[in-house]
Scaffold this active site. Structure first.
Site, PDB file in Angstrom:
ATOM      1  CD  GLU A  38      -4.359 -10.207  -2.965  1.00  9.66           C
ATOM      2  OE1 GLU A  38      -4.085  -9.132  -3.532  1.00  9.66           O
ATOM      3  OE2 GLU A  38      -5.082 -10.262  -1.951  1.00  9.66           O
TER       4      GLU A  38
ATOM      5  CD  GLU B 109      -7.106  -5.633  -3.277  1.00 10.57           C
ATOM      6  OE1 GLU B 109      -7.231  -5.909  -2.086  1.00 10.57           O
ATOM      7  OE2 GLU B 109      -6.297  -6.193  -4.031  1.00 10.57           O
TER       8      GLU B 109
END
Length: 160
Positions: free
Chosen positions: A43, A140
């Site tokens: 990420e 998210e």
């Protein structure tokens, strides 16, 4: 990363040895992934929320993943972090496209559901679709108010 996503050992600049160690480590992870027939994602983060995080940008994560160039390692392209760190979301999606394993979504500011901040999610969703992205898109984010309404807003933003 430690408490609150802050690096335990902070580094403002990635050195050559850090790049080599990161590549070696990620190649070892790819070997394990290949043996287990799984894919790992790396990420991208941003330095505002994660000060001192090495490789804390979309550009750095793309450079690492593309230099390894193995199907067992992809980018978890977090568009919230890209917006804060670099902006220019659609162009970063295009640059990262061959290496994206997942796209993560949260609006900025506030890291809440689409429609609560400055990002034009229907435009971003259309651009991802038009460039051929068909992989997972995950929310998210924090719900600004009602969690069910946050899910509805997410679906609305990504339903073409």
């Amino acid at each position: 990363l430690g408490e609150g996503g802050i690096p335990i050992v902070k580094s403002e600049v990635e050195t050559g040895p850090m790049w080599l160690k990161a590549r070696d480590t990620l190649n070892c992870i790819c070997d394990m992934a290949e043996a287990e027939d799984v894919v790992f994602t790396l990420e991208n983060l941003n330095l505002l929320d994660h000060p001192g995080c090495p490789f804390g940008s979309t550009a750095a994560v793309l450079a690492l993943v593309s230099s390894i160039n193995r199907p067992q390692l992809r980018i978890n392209l977090d568009l919230y972090h890209t917006q804060i760190g670099e902006g220019d979301i659609v162009r970063w999606c295009e640059k990262c496209l061959p290496f994206i394993g997942e796209v993560q979504v949260a609006d900025n500011p506030g890291r809440c559901e689409p429609g609560t901040g400055e990002m034009n999610w229907p435009n971003i969703a259309r651009a991802l679709f038009d460039m051929g992205y068909r992989g997972p898109v995950g929310l998210e984010a924090f719900a600004q108010n009602d969690p069910e309404a946050a899910l509805v807003a997410f679906r609305r933003a990504f339903t073409l």
